[in-house]
Design a protein around this motif. Structure first.
Motif, PDB file in Angstrom:
ATOM      1  N   LEU A 166      -2.546  -0.471  -6.056  1.00 12.03           N
ATOM      2  CA  LEU A 166      -4.016  -0.493  -6.040  1.00 12.03           C
ATOM      3  C   LEU A 166      -4.523  -1.940  -5.622  1.00 12.03           C
ATOM      4  O   LEU A 166      -5.506  -2.049  -5.173  1.00 12.03           O
ATOM      5  CB  LEU A 166      -4.590  -0.590  -7.483  1.00 12.03           C
ATOM      6  N   VAL A 167      -3.993  -2.915  -5.706  1.00 12.35           N
ATOM      7  CA  VAL A 167      -4.304  -4.220  -5.559  1.00 12.35           C
ATOM      8  C   VAL A 167      -4.503  -4.298  -3.973  1.00 12.35           C
ATOM      9  O   VAL A 167      -5.364  -4.749  -3.329  1.00 12.35           O
ATOM     10  CB  VAL A 167      -3.481  -5.462  -6.079  1.00 12.35           C
ATOM     11  N   ARG A 214       0.756  -0.948   0.105  1.00 14.22           N
ATOM     12  CA  ARG A 214      -0.022   0.007  -0.244  1.00 14.22           C
ATOM     13  C   ARG A 214       0.964   1.211   0.015  1.00 14.22           C
ATOM     14  O   ARG A 214       0.429   2.238  -0.291  1.00 14.22           O
ATOM     15  CB  ARG A 214      -0.805  -0.019   1.361  1.00 14.22           C
ATOM     16  N   GLU A 257      -9.434  -2.351   1.716  1.00 11.66           N
ATOM     17  CA  GLU A 257     -10.639  -1.884   1.993  1.00 11.66           C
ATOM     18  C   GLU A 257     -11.662  -2.594   1.959  1.00 11.66           C
ATOM     19  O   GLU A 257     -12.627  -2.811   2.373  1.00 11.66           O
ATOM     20  CB  GLU A 257     -10.734  -0.645   0.811  1.00 11.66           C
ATOM     21  N   LEU A 258     -11.484  -3.711   0.863  1.00 14.46           N
ATOM     22  CA  LEU A 258     -12.466  -4.767   0.796  1.00 14.46           C
ATOM     23  C   LEU A 258     -12.982  -5.644   2.062  1.00 14.46           C
ATOM     24  O   LEU A 258     -13.959  -5.924   2.454  1.00 14.46           O
ATOM     25  CB  LEU A 258     -12.160  -5.794  -0.278  1.00 14.46           C
ATOM     26  N   THR A 289      -4.338  -2.049  -1.552  1.00 15.17           N
ATOM     27  CA  THR A 289      -5.413  -0.869  -1.085  1.00 15.17           C
ATOM     28  C   THR A 289      -6.772  -1.643  -1.388  1.00 15.17           C
ATOM     29  O   THR A 289      -7.581  -1.709  -0.462  1.00 15.17           O
ATOM     30  CB  THR A 289      -5.444   0.461  -1.835  1.00 15.17           C
ATOM     31  N   GLY A 290      -7.020  -2.035  -2.488  1.00 16.31           N
ATOM     32  CA  GLY A 290      -8.257  -2.586  -2.787  1.00 16.31           C
ATOM     33  C   GLY A 290      -8.631  -3.659  -1.769  1.00 16.31           C
ATOM     34  O   GLY A 290      -9.557  -3.859  -1.259  1.00 16.31           O
ATOM     35  N   TYR A 291      -7.662  -4.600  -1.572  1.00 17.28           N
ATOM     36  CA  TYR A 291      -7.832  -5.774  -0.831  1.00 17.28           C
ATOM     37  C   TYR A 291      -8.208  -5.274   0.717  1.00 17.28           C
ATOM     38  O   TYR A 291      -9.007  -5.785   1.143  1.00 17.28           O
ATOM     39  CB  TYR A 291      -6.475  -6.712  -0.904  1.00 17.28           C
TER      40      TYR A 291
END
Ligand code: ADP
Ligand code: MG
Lengths: 770, 252
Positions: free
Chosen positions: A595-596, A586, A602-603, A598-600
């Motif tokens: 991106l990957v 991150r 947050e999800l 951060t996305g993980y």
């Protein structure tokens, strides 16, 4: 002329002798001042002013003369001009109590402070009275606890297989103790401190045992809050508790007096205080438990027992004693070996810790523990489909390719390697299953022909690409990219799951070659990393996937404390490396990686843990490729680890952001690589900065394992909450309150022990920040 | 040493050709060209924000330049990681804020890179470290943590840390600006001793006495380019450029 001068020896302060010339005084002063940091340290500030005063006198010849004269006159006087340093006031317990509990600047605060102390004391006393009267109430059915200890520990784990549990506990205990010995953690505890704690604990226990409330209390004319219970029945457990507490308090008090008798204090000025290893305490406790298990005769509850479960003492005395002996032996053995071979052993221990978890899951879950046919490849299993065959093939062939590509000597070598990989891919199409229908309808030629065509194309692309690209490092990158494409393709086409994963990892490794290969060490690390990755992937799949055909103990057998620990240990241990990687991702400068990650994060954080547990336990199967099926337990541990890792990542990111950019630049400037700078300089500091938050996180994760009850796993809390109080035996019915009391104690013991030991770690590593 | 000397005998230690560097739209370096010979001691001066730090950080690629060429010890700086690692091993750097690793002892700070980058054994690395601490005058502080040292001592540890990699070129970015006056001398003495040995040295510094004493050449930076350069005598007695004169009048 200043008489105060006489009290100071300016020559000694400046570290010069009495006939030193001006230059020497000046030089010495500069040197001494140079070592001080008056702006940050009050001690230094004081010393700074002393030195400056001394310098101002000695550097000025007129003042120095006057000072010398004073000194000479003074030296003739018989009395020493330096009075002995005042004795530091001794603060006994009474003095401490008066100063801290009943004192203030004027009568107002004094009254307030006293009132507060008394109120808190009363509240505390009554709280402990509630607890003790609850504990000792004759209506309490504590046998529900002692007779169900096995249930709480392992649920319905088959009695014949209990050896597996004991073996696992033994492995963990021996490893833990050995590590403690190896790193010499724990240090030593001064004997007086130990005794003081014992005195306090014993006193508390004794007071708590006689404080009573409710029927049977003797009033002695006292108000209700101070009533005392004089035991009517001298054999009640309450009396023994009182006696033990009182004996401990009195005994330890006498011992303290003995240690500190005036004679010892006088000549013991600089002899070190007597101390014991801090580990002695747990050893004593374990020994006490062992003795208790052999000797105690627990009261038999009313109602009958068909099964011969018996009280816990009967079945566990022997294993406990062996465990106790093993840990003590491991400790001393660890110390002994540590003295001999310090470094390699610690490395071995680290590896042992990392491998212990899968090994333990295997010991507890596997049935039979090992399936030699599938591992070594004989009988029905072909060698190449066996674990050994897969590992050897991938490690040797892949390792050779990486060895060549990491430090490419020439274009010819790279091209040769590319051609070799291409041929292997081509060859592998022969042993694959048929290509999928969509491919055969898209390109209407025979099944094998398509695969051959594709394989040939890939092989040609690899070889031609490697040959045509001018720079040999660039051609390695090209090979890596083509392999990445192949890795994507293998997921579209039916083939053994393990091959897919290993191909992907291989493509990744080749892609890393030009960046991390470079030096001989880099190359060695890459090949070693590849070997370890293959081993981990293979063993993880053999452990976690039902597809392998190995049988599991049904998860319904496993439960209780055993399950809780397995979940907590796995969930926390696995989440740490993941969390570190996510935090680095991150904050990384690579946009896709960032991106990957951060996305993980947050999800995962946006969905409750329970949802993830359901997902891991039952829904995961729907998302996995056909034929792949995780054991439910593995799915749950995975869900816990993935969930924890998202939170850990954010905590660690906080630590990373607190590190000055200059640290990274300095690490790079001395020649450390990116990976080295991160793992040797940045990460240790970042983790240190967030230890308190990490500890909080770990404690929360530990307690959160109790949520697995919702998806049907029987953790220790579920057993205590609903299984035991609903058993048919009347002595166990309705004991939920006792059980909850015990569970509170249980969770408290673990979290408290953990937070105490983390405090010690914090103190030890905090040294650098001073 | 002799092998290295013959290998690099002909080429200068550092060649910069028309080096340009932008931070966003802001041009921090605008076409800097210079050649620094082996063993030369160069002092860089100039007003704050003129690009001095950016310039020397480009030399060991802590910043990457976007225009022109930088060749260090015969190796051109490109984005190729192998070149960068090779160059960082040849170039030591000392920062204004010391940047010691606070979680390691003095000895740990100095031995970290030799152990991990040069694959030395711990004992070997510690021996070297002790002799370097001897050289910078603080062998007795070896087992303390950076936070327990004074600024001057920390900076001397930072110098020892850079020297432990046995570099051919040393870069100093304002090594004394964060120090209290009474500690400046102890650090400058160490740098002077280094400069008198064969080390190629670039120092960003406003210590004019120091520059006059050790510099072979002084460079004056302003607005991201070298405005004037010459021997210290030339510089302090007879500067040509108006901006140089103005700057010197302000700090002298
Ligand atoms: N990382 C950065 N991002 C944006 N601007 C920067 C950065 N580093 C330096 N600068 C700018 O570049 C200019 C030159 O900086 P620097 O080389 O540090 O100057 P000097 O060391 O001469 O004081 C300054 O105006 C500064 O604001
Ligand atoms: Mg600067």
């Amino acid at each position: 002329m200043n008489p105060a001068w006489l009290r100071k020896d300016f020559y000694r302060l400046l570290e010069v002798d009495e006939n030193a010339d001006q230059a020497a005084v000046e030089e010495s002063y500069r040197r001494l001042i140079g070592e001080l940091r008056p702006e940050t340290s009050p001690d230094d500030a004081l010393r700074y002013s002393l030195l400056t005063e001394a310098y101002s006198v000695l550097a000025d010849s007129a003042r120095r003369e006057e000072y010398d004269r004073m000194r000479a006159a003074d030296a003739e006087k018989p009395a020493a001009y330096a009075p002995p340093p005042p004795q530091a006031p001794r603060s006994g317990p009474w003095r401490w109590m008066r100063e801290n509990l009943f004192d203030g600047e004027w009568w107002g605060p004094i009254a307030g402070n006293t009132a507060l102390t008394l109120a808190v004391a009363l509240i505390g006393l009554n709280l402990s009275r509630f607890i003790t009267s609850y504990l000792f109430d004759p209506g309490r059915k504590w046998s529900a606890l002692t007779y169900n200890m096995k249930l709480l520990m392992v649920q319905a784990f088959p009695q014949d297989d209990m050896i597996r549990i004991w073996l696992s506990i033994g492995i963990l205990a021996v490893l833990a103790v050995w590590s403690l010995a190896s790193w010499e953690i724990g240090g030593r505890l001064p004997l007086t401190t130990l005794m003081r704690r014992l005195r306090f604990g014993g006193g508390l226990l004794a007071v708590a045992a006689v404080m009573h409330h409710g029927a049977g209390a003797r009033t002695f004319g006292l108000p209700p809050v101070l009533q005392i219970d004089a035991p009517a029945d001298w054999s009640s457990p309450r009396v023994s508790v009182f006696l033990v507490g009182a004996a401990a308090a009195v005994g330890s008090h006498l011992l303290i007096k003995l240690i500190r008798r005036p004679g010892a204090a006088a000549d013991g000025e600089d002899t070190p205080e007597r101390s014991v290893p801090a580990l002695a305490l747990p050893v004593i406790i374990m020994a006490a438990v062992s003795v208790f298990l052999w000797t105690a005769r627990l009261p038999v509850p009313e109602g009958q027992f068909e099964e011969t479960t018996g009280p816990i003492a009967a079945t566990t005395a022997r294993p406990w004693t062996i465990l106790f002996a093993a840990t003590v032996a491991a400790y001393f053995l660890g110390l002994l070996i540590q003295r001999r071979y310090p470094q390699p052993l610690r490395r071995f221990l680290l590896i042992a810790w990392f491998t212990s978890y899968p090994v333990i899951i295997m010991i507890i879950q596997r049935k039979p523990i090992l399936h030699w046919m599938d591992i070594l490849g004989f009988g029905e299993t072909s060698f190449f489909a066996s674990d050994l065959g897969t590992v050897l093939t991938f490690v040797i062939l892949g390792g050779a390719a990486i060895w060549v590509l990491a430090l490419p000597r020439s274009k010819a070598v790279v091209t040769g390697a590319a051609a070799g990989i291409g041929l292997l891919i081509l060859a592998s199409t022969f042993i694959m299953e048929d290509p999928p229908a969509w491919l055969t309808t898209l390109v209407p030629i025979g099944g094998l022909a398509i695969d051959l065509l594709l394989g040939g194309l890939i092989a040609a692309a690899l070889t031609a690409g490697a040959w045509l690209v001018a720079d040999r490092y660039e051609s390695v990158r090209l090979i890596g990219s083509v392999l990445m494409l192949v890795a994507v393709m293998v997921w579209l086409r039916p083939m053994p799951f393990l091959f897919r994963v290993l191909t992907t990892v291989f493509a990744l490794a080749v892609l890393l070659c030009p960046t991390f290969g470079g030096t001989p060490t880099g190359r060695r690390n890459l090949v070693a990393g590849w070997g370890i990755a293959v081993l981990v992937v293979v063993s993880a799949f053999r452990l976690g996937i039902a597809e392998t055909g190995l049988e599991y103990q049904s998860t319904t057998f496993l439960g209780g404390f055993n399950l809780t620990i397995l979940l907590a240990f796995g969930g926390i241990a696995l989440s740490f490396p993941l969390g570190v990687i996510l935090a680095l991702g991150r904050t990384s400068s690579m946009p896709i990686f960032r991106l990957v990650c951060t996305g993980y994060i947050e999800l995962v954080r946006s969905v409750p843990l329970i949802t993830w547990l359901f997902f891991g336990a039952s829904m995961l199967v729907a998302f996995l490729p056909q034929g792949v099926e995780f054991d439910e337990l593995v799915g749950v541990i995975g869900a816990l680890a993935l969930f924890n890792s998202a939170y850990l990542a954010e905590t660690i990111r906080g630590g990373l952001q607190s590190i000055n950019r200059g640290q990274y630049e300095a690490a790079r400037a001395v020649g450390l690589s990116t990976v080295q700078s991160t793992s040797l300089v940045i990460m240790p500091q970042a983790l240190r900065a967030v230890i308190p938050a990490l500890v909080g996180q770990v404690i929360v994760s530990f307690k959160d394992t109790s949520l697995v009850a919702i998806i049907g796993l029987t953790d220790v809390l579920l057993i205590a909450r609903s299984i035991i109080p609903q058993q048919s035996n009347p002595s166990f019915q309705g004991t939920i309150a006792q059980m909850m009391f015990f569970m509170a104690l249980f969770y408290w013991v673990f979290t408290f022990a953990f937070s105490r030991s983390s405090m010690r770690v914090e103190r030890n590593v905090g040294l650098g920040e001073r | 040493m002799t092998a290295d000397a013959t290998k690099t005998a002909g080429t200068p230690a550092i060649i910069c050709e028309n080096v340009g560097k932008w931070f966003g739209d802001f041009a921090a370096l605008r076409g800097v060209s210079c050649t620094i010979e082996h063993g030369e001691v160069v002092v860089v001066i100039g007003p704050s924000g003129s690009g001095k730090s950016t310039f020397i950080r480009c030399i060991n690629h802590l910043e990457n330049h976007q225009q022109g060429r930088i060749v260090v010890d015969g190796i051109e700086l490109t984005n190729d990681l192998r070149n960068i690692d090779a160059i960082r091993r040849e170039v030591g750097m000392v920062f204004q804020q010391f940047n010691l690793f606070p979680h390691l002892t003095v000895l740990g700070n100095i031995t970290l890179a030799p152990i991990w980058v040069r694959n030395q054994t711990r004992t070997q690395a510690e021996e070297t470290a002790m002799s370097l601490l001897e050289r910078v005058g603080i062998p007795e502080q070896a087992n303390k943590y950076p936070g327990q040292l004074s600024g001057g001592q920390q900076q001397r540890v930072a110098i020892a840390r850079a020297l432990a990699m046995n570099p051919k070129i040393m870069l100093f970015d304002e090594p004394t600006s964060a120090l209290d006056p009474e500690m400046i001398k102890e650090v400058l003495d160490v740098i002077k001793e280094l400069a008198r040995s064969d080390m190629t040295t670039i120092v960003v510094s406003h210590e004019m006495g120091f520059a006059r004493e050790v510099a072979d050449r002084v460079m004056f930076f302003d607005y991201g380019s070298i405005v004037e350069e010459g021997t210290p005598e030339h510089f302090f007695t007879n500067p040509q450029n108006e901006r140089t004169k103005l700057f010197l009048s302000q700090i002298l």
